[in-house]
Design a protein around this motif. Structure first.
Motif, short mmCIF file in Angstrom:
data_model
loop_
_atom_site.label_atom_id
_atom_site.label_comp_id
_atom_site.label_asym_id
_atom_site.label_seq_id
_atom_site.Cartn_x
_atom_site.Cartn_y
_atom_site.Cartn_z
N GLN A 1 74.66 48.78 28.67
CA GLN A 1 73.58 48.99 27.70
C GLN A 1 74.13 49.55 26.40
N SER B 1 75.82 46.78 24.50
CA SER B 1 74.81 45.88 23.94
C SER B 1 74.17 46.47 22.69
N GLN C 1 76.37 39.01 22.95
CA GLN C 1 75.75 40.31 22.66
C GLN C 1 75.65 40.58 21.17
N THR D 1 67.33 40.20 23.69
CA THR D 1 68.51 40.19 24.54
C THR D 1 68.19 40.81 25.89
N PRO D 2 68.78 40.29 26.95
CA PRO D 2 68.52 40.85 28.29
C PRO D 2 68.96 42.32 28.37
N LYS D 3 68.17 43.11 29.05
CA LYS D 3 68.49 44.53 29.22
C LYS D 3 69.58 44.70 30.29
N LYS E 1 80.89 36.65 26.42
CA LYS E 1 79.90 37.70 26.61
C LYS E 1 79.80 38.58 25.36
#
Length: 437
Positions: free
Chosen positions: A150, A153, A96, A141-143, A92
């Motif tokens: 967040q 990220s 990111q 990138t996915p929110k 993960k």
């Protein structure tokens, strides 16, 4: 003056820096050996892009826009490849992390390895000076659904953390600085890293930058009088030069004080004999334009400060974007600098091979020049057929080298210079010399 300078070679290296390691990713070049092979063979490394890879609808363009669409880019393969476990990350965290930072991290490791060091041997005294371009990764990138995720990220995609992220991951405990001077970012990083070494703040320094646009398949619509070429070919100093083409790249060098590198018998690509940095101020046509006065001053001052006769320079790696304004300005400066030279001086630009790599452009030229010094060969600047009449090559000792030739100096050790000019006016100039035998 030349004889005096040559007699003093290597007697006092106290103000000199050795380039002892290189890590890189350039178009069709994932290692130093591969990059040198491509340069030696004069390869155009810019890729032709398929229309199917474009992220916008080709049918939405007018017929006139379609005619001006240029599908060429300095494409980097395998930007998604990364082994998180090698750097003690989980999947993960790696997903990111901006590919620019992943690749810079890999190249920093490779530069240390290239110099023959184990990371644990140098971690306590190694500084990092680094910069990056805008990658666009944060937009795809996915929110995250919660504030903490967040925040994590955002930190993984912000350029401001490229140096400190590398220091953290590699456990390096020297200075860790973000540098941003636009196109001259990476050579500014080398300059400031060198100062860190010379003032004793660090014993090793990693310097460079990363430019990785994650959407590499769009091409561009040519606009007359803009900086981009009408056909996606960069032709430095050529009569048909009409602009540059952009490309992705990552370039990192490991630096050390020359005295220490020689004493420790490190592998040395080249010695940085002198360096300077300044800004144009407003002595030019506009904010984005180069300045003859600014470029001339940084070059002249560097030669004076380090007592290096400019006529001992036999190769110049220019900023060389292939623009009709910038190339003649650089040649005018160098013509004046070389006017009393007893030898011809070659000039070239790696942008003819890989395009303009934005924040990485300066270190790309530095790496090319260091490799030329190591191998004692000059490699071709490609796409050059007829001189730009505004460059006035017939009024000086400069010539554009278009062949792979043995590099010979008539006045002492092989010496070269590298110039990087940034939008906004930050100019960096370095004088390199072949490593001692």
């Amino acid at each position: 003056m030349i004889d005096e300078i040559n007699k003093s070679k290597y007697l006092d290296n106290s103000n000199e820096i050795a380039i002892i390691g290189i890590g890189l990713r350039f178009p069709h070049s994932e290692s130093v050996l591969e990059f040198w092979d491509n340069l030696s063979k004069g390869r155009d490394l810019i890729s032709h892009l398929p229309i199917s890879g474009m992220s916008y609808d080709i049918d939405s363009l007018s017929e006139e826009e379609k005619e001006r669409l240029v599908l060429r880019y300095g494409y980097l393969d395998n930007i998604e490849y990364f082994d998180p476990s090698f750097f003690n990350m989980n999947k993960k965290q790696a997903e990111q992390l901006d590919p620019q930072q992943r690749l810079f991290l890999m190249c920093a490791w490779e530069a240390i390895e290239d110099a023959g060091y184990n990371i644990d041997e140098i971690k306590s005294s190694t500084s990092i000076y680094a910069g990056a371009s805008e990658s666009g990764y944060s937009k795809i990138t996915p929110k995250a659904l919660d504030g903490m995720s967040q925040f994590q990220s955002e930190m993984s995609t912000m350029n401001k953390f490229i140096a400190t992220r590398t220091s953290y991951t590699l456990n390096l405990k020297g200075e860790s600085m973000l540098i941003d001077t636009a196109c001259s970012t990476s050579l500014s990083a080398v300059y400031l890293a060198s100062q860190s070494l010379l003032n004793g703040s660090s014993d090793y320094a990693i310097a460079g930058a990363s430019c990785v646009q994650v959407n590499q398949g769009n091409g561009y619509i040519y606009e007359p009088n803009f900086i981009l070429s009408p056909d996606g070919i960069c032709r430095p100093f050529d009569a048909n030069a009409r602009g540059t083409v952009f490309g992705n790249g990552v370039g990192v060098v490991l630096l050390k004080r020359a005295n220490d590198a020689i004493k420790d018998k490190d592998p040395i690509y080249a010695i940085i004999r002198g360096m300077g940095m300044n800004n144009d101020g407003n002595s030019k046509l506009g904010f984005t334009a180069p300045s003859y006065e600014g470029v001339s001053k940084v070059i002249t001052k560097t030669h004076n400060d380090f007592n290096i006769d400019p006529n001992t320079i036999s190769y110049i790696e220019a900023h060389g974007t292939g623009t009709y304004l910038g190339d003649p300005l650089e040649v005018a400066v160098y013509n004046k600098l070389q006017k009393n030279s007893k030898q011809k001086c070659a000039i070239g630009s790696v942008k003819s091979n890989i395009g303009h790599t934005d924040s990485v452009a300066g270190v790309a030229g530095l790496i090319k020049t260091a490799l030329c010094l190591k191998h004692k060969r000059l490699v071709p600047t490609i796409h050059y057929n007829e001189p730009n009449p505004e460059c006035n090559f017939d009024k000086g000792n400069l010539f554009v080298n278009t062949e792979n030739i043995r590099w010979i100096s008539k006045v002492g050790p092989l010496r070269a210079s590298v110039t990087s000019l940034g939008i906004g006016g930050t100019n960096v100039y370095m004088i390199l010399e072949e490593a001692p035998e």
